[in-house]
Design an enzyme around this catalytic site. Structure first.
Site, PDB file in Angstrom:
ATOM      1  N   ASP A  17     -14.335 -18.267  -7.721  1.00 18.80           N
ATOM      2  CA  ASP A  17     -13.802 -19.578  -8.117  1.00 18.80           C
ATOM      3  C   ASP A  17     -14.757 -20.170  -9.151  1.00 18.80           C
ATOM      4  OD1 ASP A  17     -12.150 -22.191  -6.349  1.00 18.80           O
ATOM      5  OD2 ASP A  17     -13.222 -22.403  -8.231  1.00 18.80           O
ATOM      6  N   ASP A 115      -8.304 -20.611 -12.043  1.00 18.60           N
ATOM      7  CA  ASP A 115      -9.743 -20.283 -12.023  1.00 18.60           C
ATOM      8  C   ASP A 115     -10.184 -19.532 -10.764  1.00 18.60           C
ATOM      9  OD1 ASP A 115      -9.809 -22.354 -10.110  1.00 18.60           O
ATOM     10  OD2 ASP A 115     -11.767 -23.055 -10.818  1.00 18.60           O
ATOM     11  N   GLU A 116      -9.236 -18.888 -10.093  1.00 18.49           N
ATOM     12  CA  GLU A 116      -9.559 -18.227  -8.819  1.00 18.49           C
ATOM     13  C   GLU A 116      -8.928 -16.851  -8.726  1.00 18.49           C
ATOM     14  OE1 GLU A 116      -8.560 -20.037  -4.829  1.00 18.49           O
ATOM     15  OE2 GLU A 116      -7.913 -21.534  -6.283  1.00 18.49           O
TER      16      GLU A 116
HETATM   17  P1  TTP Z   1     -10.678 -26.287  -8.628  1.00 21.05           P
HETATM   18  O1  TTP Z   1     -11.209 -24.888  -8.592  1.00 21.05           O
HETATM   19  O2  TTP Z   1     -10.154 -26.884  -7.370  1.00 21.05           O
HETATM   20  O3  TTP Z   1     -11.847 -27.273  -9.094  1.00 21.05           O
HETATM   21  P2  TTP Z   1     -12.966 -27.057 -10.181  1.00 21.05           P
HETATM   22  O4  TTP Z   1     -13.013 -25.665 -10.701  1.00 21.05           O
HETATM   23  O5  TTP Z   1     -12.832 -28.109 -11.235  1.00 21.05           O
HETATM   24  O6  TTP Z   1     -14.276 -27.413  -9.378  1.00 21.05           O
HETATM   25  P3  TTP Z   1     -15.010 -26.515  -8.268  1.00 21.05           P
HETATM   26  O7  TTP Z   1     -16.376 -26.257  -8.836  1.00 21.05           O
HETATM   27  O8  TTP Z   1     -15.050 -27.398  -7.062  1.00 21.05           O
HETATM   28  O9  TTP Z   1     -14.209 -25.278  -8.070  1.00 21.05           O
HETATM   29  O10 TTP Z   1      -9.565 -26.435  -9.724  1.00 21.05           O
HETATM   30  C1  TTP Z   1      -9.572 -25.694 -10.928  1.00 21.05           C
HETATM   31  C2  TTP Z   1      -9.079 -26.558 -12.072  1.00 21.05           C
HETATM   32  O11 TTP Z   1      -7.786 -27.088 -11.767  1.00 21.05           O
HETATM   33  C3  TTP Z   1      -9.951 -27.770 -12.352  1.00 21.05           C
HETATM   34  O12 TTP Z   1     -11.039 -27.466 -13.236  1.00 21.05           O
HETATM   35  C4  TTP Z   1      -8.989 -28.733 -12.960  1.00 21.05           C
HETATM   36  C5  TTP Z   1      -7.671 -28.400 -12.302  1.00 21.05           C
HETATM   37  N1  TTP Z   1      -7.392 -29.397 -11.257  1.00 21.05           N
HETATM   38  C6  TTP Z   1      -6.655 -30.535 -11.588  1.00 21.05           C
HETATM   39  O13 TTP Z   1      -6.242 -30.688 -12.736  1.00 21.05           O
HETATM   40  N2  TTP Z   1      -6.409 -31.464 -10.619  1.00 21.05           N
HETATM   41  C7  TTP Z   1      -6.852 -31.333  -9.324  1.00 21.05           C
HETATM   42  O14 TTP Z   1      -6.617 -32.219  -8.476  1.00 21.05           O
HETATM   43  C8  TTP Z   1      -7.604 -30.153  -8.995  1.00 21.05           C
HETATM   44  C9  TTP Z   1      -8.127 -29.964  -7.595  1.00 21.05           C
HETATM   45  C10 TTP Z   1      -7.856 -29.223  -9.983  1.00 21.05           C
HETATM   46 MG    MG Z   2     -12.953 -24.030  -9.394  1.00 20.80          MG
END
Ligand code: TTP
Ligand code: MG
Length: 361
Positions: A17, A115-116
């Site tokens: 992730d 992103d996963e």
């Molecule tokens: P996530 O992997 O949930 O979050 P992240 O990568 O920003 O942070 P983390 O380090 O905790 O993993 O989500 C991936 C992308 O999806 C994030 O960069 C932006 C988008 N996103 C939104 O637009 N709205 C949201 O509510 C969430 C959770 C994510």
């Molecule tokens: Mg992320």
């Protein structure tokens, strides 16, 4: 020595992730933002803006800012942050580069969001070798794409996902089979993927705060409260998840096209044709039990000029209304009044839930 029938070596599943993904891309593209609170989302308009935070850098998280928070609140918490509107085209491009790195390693691969991804790295043989490969992956993504990620390695997908979230940013958490109960027990139930506000509150009402509490709870008691989801919920707390790392059955997209008998500029006919296409792609989607993230409309005008426009959604959807909303919006944006020869509609970013998770979430 003979081998006990039924004993198989544990699977080794890796979940990757990206850290604060959209913000990380912006910070890589604009080195002047490095180490600053960076907030990607709606325009704050000096604190009066509507809309929400998509994501923010870890520097911004130190101010209490989080994804999905109103942008006006984020502005109050940190008015001096760098506020940026999302650039989905760029994030999808970086996502594709990252997924290509992971996909090309030769393991079974499953992308689960922008992103996963999961990899079944069992062929490396043991958890120590898997950890070494994971360190190499992190290095490769950092060198090639300029962003950091957090990885989790465990015997099941659900535990690997919880593990990747355990130490963020830039983490690597390995949970060997014997350590699963001790790893999960102290974590809040909220860490189980798919448990949202409502389920969390219901669990708290039963006195269940941690995953350990949930694992120890009587299944009959859970059944009374959660019905069919109870077993999946309980298994999740035990780290049990037999689902495999698998791409969505090899189907990459679902598309339908219609060529008009005669080139047409009749908006009624165009809209009705789009409606028919929506119904067709929806039925194929439902037949395969798939979810989609991206809708693309394609128009071929008279004279063979083709225009395409896509819309990518944040989450997976499987309903006809979402397809309809996106398709008509894209059609409105794309249609320039010329006569149309052919109209096409495509769903991509396909994902298939495993039945167990479907019951729970
Ligand atoms: P996530 O992997 O949930 O979050 P992240 O990568 O920003 O942070 P983390 O380090 O905790 O993993 O989500 C991936 C992308 O999806 C994030 O960069 C932006 C988008 N996103 C939104 O637009 N709205 C949201 O509510 C969430 C959770 C994510
Ligand atoms: Mg992320």
């Amino acid at each position: 020595m003979t081998y006990d029938a039924g004993i198989t070596s544990p699977r080794i599943i890796l979940h990757a992730d990206m850290d604060c993904f959209y913000a990380a891309v912006e910070m890589h593209d604009h080195p002047q933002y490095a180490a600053k609170p960076v907030i990607v989302g709606a325009d704050p308009q000096g604190g009066t803006g509507r809309g929400v935070v998509s994501t923010c850098s870890y520097e911004a998280r130190a101010f209490g800012i989080r994804s999905a928070m109103p942008i006006s609140q984020a502005y109050r918490l940190c008015p001096d942050a760098v506020f940026i509107r999302p650039d989905m085209t760029r994030y999808v491009q970086v996502s594709e580069e990252i997924m290509e790195i992971l996909r090309s390693l030769g393991f079974r691969f499953q992308q689960v969001s922008i992103d996963e991804a999961f990899l079944d790295v069992s062929p490396v043989g043991n958890f120590i070798a898997a950890q070494k490969r994971a360190e190499e992956m992190k290095h490769e993504i950092r060198i090639q794409c300029g962003i950091s990620c957090s990885l989790g390695i465990a015997p099941t997908k659900i535990v690997a996902k919880i593990a990747s979230d355990f130490h963020k940013p830039d983490g690597l958490t390995v949970v060997e089979p014997g350590d699963v109960p001790a790893f999960l027990a102290p974590l809040p139930v909220r860490r189980i993927p798919g448990i949202g506000n409502k389920t969390e509150m219901e669990l708290h009402a039963l006195g269940i705060q941690t995953i350990g509490n949930l694992a120890a709870y009587d299944v009959q008691g859970l059944l009374a409260r959660f019905g069919r989801s109870a077993v999946a919920l309980h298994e999740a707390a035990l780290g049990i998840d037999e689902s495999e790392v698998a791409e969505s059955d090899g189907i990459k997209s679902i598309s339908k096209e219609t060529t008009f008998g005669q080139d047409t500029g009749d908006s009624g006919e165009i809209v009705a044709t789009m409606e028919a296409l929506i119904g067709e792609v929806y039925r194929s989607l439902a037949a395969e039990n798939l979810y989609f993230k991206t809708v693309t409309v394609r128009i071929r005008y008279e004279g063979f000029v083709t225009k395409t426009k896509a819309k990518s959604l944040l989450h997976n959807h499987n309903d006809e209304a979402t397809i309809r909303g996106c398709a008509h919006e894209l059609l409105r944006e794309l249609y320039d009044g010329r006569k149309i020869r052919r109209l096409g509609l495509r769903l991509s970013g396909l994902w298939k839930p495993d039945t167990r998770q479907q019951v729970l979430f």
